[in-house]
Structure formats: C-alpha cells, structure tokens
Design a protein around this motif. Structure first.
Motif, PDB file in Angstrom:
ATOM      1  N   VAL A 270      31.004  21.088  19.905  1.00 45.12           N
ATOM      2  CA  VAL A 270      31.560  22.409  20.202  1.00 45.12           C
ATOM      3  C   VAL A 270      32.163  22.983  18.928  1.00 45.12           C
ATOM      4  O   VAL A 270      32.958  22.313  18.259  1.00 45.12           O
ATOM      5  CB  VAL A 270      32.662  22.335  21.287  1.00 45.12           C
ATOM      6  N   THR A 271      31.766  24.196  18.588  1.00 45.17           N
ATOM      7  CA  THR A 271      32.348  24.912  17.458  1.00 45.17           C
ATOM      8  C   THR A 271      32.676  26.340  17.904  1.00 45.17           C
ATOM      9  O   THR A 271      32.397  26.721  19.039  1.00 45.17           O
ATOM     10  CB  THR A 271      31.387  24.943  16.255  1.00 45.17           C
ATOM     11  N   GLY A 272      33.213  27.119  16.992  1.00 45.93           N
ATOM     12  CA  GLY A 272      33.676  28.464  17.316  1.00 45.93           C
ATOM     13  C   GLY A 272      32.622  29.541  17.153  1.00 45.93           C
ATOM     14  O   GLY A 272      31.424  29.307  17.272  1.00 45.93           O
ATOM     15  N   ALA A 273      33.099  30.741  16.827  1.00 46.69           N
ATOM     16  CA  ALA A 273      32.274  31.951  16.794  1.00 46.69           C
ATOM     17  C   ALA A 273      31.080  31.844  15.849  1.00 46.69           C
ATOM     18  O   ALA A 273      30.021  32.393  16.128  1.00 46.69           O
ATOM     19  CB  ALA A 273      33.137  33.152  16.407  1.00 46.69           C
ATOM     20  N   GLU A 274      31.240  31.149  14.740  1.00 46.64           N
ATOM     21  CA  GLU A 274      30.151  31.044  13.761  1.00 46.64           C
ATOM     22  C   GLU A 274      29.182  29.907  14.069  1.00 46.64           C
ATOM     23  O   GLU A 274      28.251  29.671  13.315  1.00 46.64           O
ATOM     24  CB  GLU A 274      30.731  30.858  12.355  1.00 46.64           C
ATOM     25  N   GLY A 275      29.411  29.185  15.163  1.00 47.70           N
ATOM     26  CA  GLY A 275      28.557  28.042  15.503  1.00 47.70           C
ATOM     27  C   GLY A 275      28.040  28.141  16.918  1.00 47.70           C
ATOM     28  O   GLY A 275      27.212  28.990  17.234  1.00 47.70           O
ATOM     29  N   THR A 276      28.571  27.286  17.804  1.00 42.04           N
ATOM     30  CA  THR A 276      28.096  27.267  19.193  1.00 42.04           C
ATOM     31  C   THR A 276      28.810  28.291  20.072  1.00 42.04           C
ATOM     32  O   THR A 276      28.567  28.337  21.269  1.00 42.04           O
ATOM     33  CB  THR A 276      28.271  25.865  19.825  1.00 42.04           C
ATOM     34  N   LYS A 277      29.688  29.084  19.461  1.00 45.10           N
ATOM     35  CA  LYS A 277      30.440  30.121  20.189  1.00 45.10           C
ATOM     36  C   LYS A 277      31.237  29.536  21.345  1.00 45.10           C
ATOM     37  O   LYS A 277      31.370  30.129  22.395  1.00 45.10           O
ATOM     38  CB  LYS A 277      29.511  31.232  20.665  1.00 45.10           C
ATOM     39  N   GLY A 278      31.737  28.317  21.145  1.00 44.25           N
ATOM     40  CA  GLY A 278      32.541  27.654  22.160  1.00 44.25           C
ATOM     41  C   GLY A 278      31.752  26.925  23.222  1.00 44.25           C
ATOM     42  O   GLY A 278      32.331  26.253  24.067  1.00 44.25           O
ATOM     43  N   ALA A 279      30.428  27.012  23.199  1.00 43.48           N
ATOM     44  CA  ALA A 279      29.597  26.315  24.181  1.00 43.48           C
ATOM     45  C   ALA A 279      29.511  24.833  23.824  1.00 43.48           C
ATOM     46  O   ALA A 279      29.414  24.470  22.652  1.00 43.48           O
ATOM     47  CB  ALA A 279      28.187  26.915  24.221  1.00 43.48           C
ATOM     48  N   GLU A 280      29.547  23.978  24.832  1.00 44.03           N
ATOM     49  CA  GLU A 280      29.404  22.535  24.628  1.00 44.03           C
ATOM     50  C   GLU A 280      27.913  22.212  24.539  1.00 44.03           C
ATOM     51  O   GLU A 280      27.207  22.202  25.540  1.00 44.03           O
ATOM     52  CB  GLU A 280      30.054  21.768  25.778  1.00 44.03           C
ATOM     53  N   THR A 281      27.447  21.988  23.325  1.00 44.60           N
ATOM     54  CA  THR A 281      26.055  21.591  23.119  1.00 44.60           C
ATOM     55  C   THR A 281      25.992  20.059  23.062  1.00 44.60           C
ATOM     56  O   THR A 281      27.014  19.387  23.030  1.00 44.60           O
ATOM     57  CB  THR A 281      25.488  22.193  21.813  1.00 44.60           C
ATOM     58  N   VAL A 282      24.773  19.538  23.029  1.00 45.91           N
ATOM     59  CA  VAL A 282      24.570  18.096  22.883  1.00 45.91           C
ATOM     60  C   VAL A 282      23.710  17.873  21.647  1.00 45.91           C
ATOM     61  O   VAL A 282      22.619  18.430  21.529  1.00 45.91           O
ATOM     62  CB  VAL A 282      23.900  17.486  24.130  1.00 45.91           C
ATOM     63  N   VAL A 283      24.233  17.057  20.718  1.00 49.53           N
ATOM     64  CA  VAL A 283      23.499  16.675  19.514  1.00 49.53           C
ATOM     65  C   VAL A 283      23.057  15.228  19.685  1.00 49.53           C
ATOM     66  O   VAL A 283      23.873  14.351  19.953  1.00 49.53           O
ATOM     67  CB  VAL A 283      24.375  16.822  18.242  1.00 49.53           C
ATOM     68  N   THR A 284      21.748  15.005  19.540  1.00 54.74           N
ATOM     69  CA  THR A 284      21.170  13.672  19.611  1.00 54.74           C
ATOM     70  C   THR A 284      20.532  13.374  18.264  1.00 54.74           C
ATOM     71  O   THR A 284      19.701  14.155  17.790  1.00 54.74           O
ATOM     72  CB  THR A 284      20.111  13.581  20.726  1.00 54.74           C
ATOM     73  N   VAL A 285      20.940  12.278  17.644  1.00 55.24           N
ATOM     74  CA  VAL A 285      20.393  11.859  16.362  1.00 55.24           C
ATOM     75  C   VAL A 285      19.706  10.520  16.575  1.00 55.24           C
ATOM     76  O   VAL A 285      20.345   9.535  16.948  1.00 55.24           O
ATOM     77  CB  VAL A 285      21.502  11.720  15.295  1.00 55.24           C
ATOM     78  N   LYS A 286      18.385  10.514  16.358  1.00 56.39           N
ATOM     79  CA  LYS A 286      17.601   9.283  16.477  1.00 56.39           C
ATOM     80  C   LYS A 286      17.234   8.820  15.077  1.00 56.39           C
ATOM     81  O   LYS A 286      16.802   9.628  14.240  1.00 56.39           O
ATOM     82  CB  LYS A 286      16.332   9.531  17.291  1.00 56.39           C
ATOM     83  N   LEU A 287      17.390   7.525  14.824  1.00 55.87           N
ATOM     84  CA  LEU A 287      17.137   6.931  13.520  1.00 55.87           C
ATOM     85  C   LEU A 287      16.060   5.860  13.656  1.00 55.87           C
ATOM     86  O   LEU A 287      16.243   4.902  14.405  1.00 55.87           O
ATOM     87  CB  LEU A 287      18.419   6.306  12.969  1.00 55.87           C
ATOM     88  N   GLU A 288      14.946   6.038  12.944  1.00 56.20           N
ATOM     89  CA  GLU A 288      13.858   5.066  12.977  1.00 56.20           C
ATOM     90  C   GLU A 288      13.582   4.578  11.559  1.00 56.20           C
ATOM     91  O   GLU A 288      13.375   5.410  10.663  1.00 56.20           O
ATOM     92  CB  GLU A 288      12.589   5.697  13.553  1.00 56.20           C
TER      93      GLU A 288
ATOM     94  N   GLU B  27      20.676  33.550  18.746  1.00 53.32           N
ATOM     95  CA  GLU B  27      21.345  33.718  17.454  1.00 53.32           C
ATOM     96  C   GLU B  27      22.031  32.423  17.014  1.00 53.32           C
ATOM     97  O   GLU B  27      21.892  31.983  15.871  1.00 53.32           O
ATOM     98  CB  GLU B  27      22.371  34.852  17.539  1.00 53.32           C
ATOM     99  N   SER B  28      22.765  31.801  17.923  1.00 55.64           N
ATOM    100  CA  SER B  28      23.456  30.536  17.608  1.00 55.64           C
ATOM    101  C   SER B  28      22.455  29.447  17.257  1.00 55.64           C
ATOM    102  O   SER B  28      22.651  28.690  16.297  1.00 55.64           O
ATOM    103  CB  SER B  28      24.299  30.070  18.791  1.00 55.64           C
ATOM    104  N   ARG B  29      21.399  29.352  18.045  1.00 54.95           N
ATOM    105  CA  ARG B  29      20.367  28.350  17.783  1.00 54.95           C
ATOM    106  C   ARG B  29      19.724  28.573  16.420  1.00 54.95           C
ATOM    107  O   ARG B  29      19.555  27.651  15.634  1.00 54.95           O
ATOM    108  CB  ARG B  29      19.309  28.399  18.882  1.00 54.95           C
ATOM    109  N   ASN B  30      19.373  29.820  16.113  1.00 57.66           N
ATOM    110  CA  ASN B  30      18.713  30.126  14.842  1.00 57.66           C
ATOM    111  C   ASN B  30      19.607  29.813  13.649  1.00 57.66           C
ATOM    112  O   ASN B  30      19.145  29.305  12.629  1.00 57.66           O
ATOM    113  CB  ASN B  30      18.272  31.588  14.804  1.00 57.66           C
ATOM    114  N   GLN B  31      20.889  30.099  13.785  1.00 54.88           N
ATOM    115  CA  GLN B  31      21.831  29.810  12.710  1.00 54.88           C
ATOM    116  C   GLN B  31      21.916  28.299  12.472  1.00 54.88           C
ATOM    117  O   GLN B  31      21.893  27.839  11.335  1.00 54.88           O
ATOM    118  CB  GLN B  31      23.202  30.380  13.046  1.00 54.88           C
ATOM    119  N   ALA B  32      22.002  27.518  13.534  1.00 58.78           N
ATOM    120  CA  ALA B  32      22.057  26.060  13.400  1.00 58.78           C
ATOM    121  C   ALA B  32      20.737  25.512  12.859  1.00 58.78           C
ATOM    122  O   ALA B  32      20.732  24.589  12.041  1.00 58.78           O
ATOM    123  CB  ALA B  32      22.388  25.421  14.742  1.00 58.78           C
ATOM    124  N   GLU B  33      19.640  26.069  13.307  1.00 59.75           N
ATOM    125  CA  GLU B  33      18.320  25.624  12.852  1.00 59.75           C
ATOM    126  C   GLU B  33      18.173  25.826  11.343  1.00 59.75           C
ATOM    127  O   GLU B  33      17.556  25.027  10.651  1.00 59.75           O
ATOM    128  CB  GLU B  33      17.238  26.390  13.608  1.00 59.75           C
TER     129      GLU B  33
END
Length: 156
Positions: free
Chosen positions: A95-113, A132-138
C-alpha cells in the motif's frame, strides 16, 4: 494458534502487471533483499519496520524526486507478508499513497528461480485501483529491480 491470513479481495480492482528480469544476484541474496535488507536497495535507511514472517506487518519509506524541478519527497509503504518460501517466493500486500497505489491494498508476488549463476525473477503486482497507477508501477519496477540486482549482487 496463529491468526488466519486475510487475502485482499482484488475483484473490483482488475489492473495488474507482470515484470520478468534475469538477475545476476542469487535467489538467496534477492530473498534477503526483500525480507531483511530492503533498506540496502529501496527503502530509506532508518525507516524500516519489518519482521519477515507470514501475517506480520511492515512499514518503510522511500525518498524520491518525480522530476528535476521538484523537491525529494518521502513516500510511505505499508503491507504484510502473505506467503514466504525461503529463497523462492515472497508475497506481500503493498500500500502506498497518491503517487503509487493511491491507498489501495495491492498484492506483490516475487518468484525467484535459479537461472545459471543468477536468478529469473518474476514480479506480479495485482489490484491497482486504475490504469494510471498500474502504468506508473509498470514503468518504475524495471528500474527498482535493476537497483535491487546491483545492490545485492555482491552481498552473497
């Protein structure tokens, strides 16, 4: 008895992203980077409150300038660990603020192979409130992961 893990309901927020990257760092170094040493590559030193256990919450801040003409700003990040598989998988709410997830609880999954002498890293972030939030993170994650690899490569 441990509290049950509550998985966020992302059904009303279908904006997701996936980033894949070949990393020079080992799975062990990358796992530690996400769970114990996030202040070595991402978080502002001294801002991290984190215990890498399932259902434990964490907090840290980043300091970032969005353009050449703005002042550096602090950006709080909050979450909790959903799944941890030593040197293989980290899943957390994010969860981040206005410049990130805009307060939405997202889920980050990191897989390591393991991949040759390094690691194939897959990062999935799900549950953005809008495109917009997705594109900024992408756009940001490839730079963030490059920094992770550069900082953790020499550690293990």
């Amino acid at each position: 008895m441990k509290n049950p893990i509550t998985i966020p309901d992302l059904s009303s927020r279908p904006f997701n992203l996936t980033v894949e990257r070949l990393m020079n760092s080992s799975p062990e170094a990358l796992f530690k980077g996400w769970t114990e040493q996030i202040d070595h590559w991402f978080a502002a030193p001294g801002s991290v409150l984190m215990k890498a256990e399932v259902n434990e919450v964490f907090f840290f801040e980043t300091i970032y300038k969005f353009d050449l003409h703005s002042e550096a700003q602090r950006h709080p990040h909050y979450g909790r660990f959903l799944r941890l598989e030593q040197n293989h998988l980290v899943e957390m709410t994010w969860v981040t603020g206005a410049e990130g997830t805009k307060g939405a609880e997202t889920v980050v999954t990191v897989k390591l192979e393991p991949h040759g002498y390094g690691t194939k890293l897959y990062l999935i972030q799900a549950g953005f409130p809008d495109e917009e939030s997705r594109n900024q993170a992408e756009h940001a994650w490839p730079f963030v992961l490059e920094n992770l690899d550069n900082k953790m490569m020499d550690r293990y």
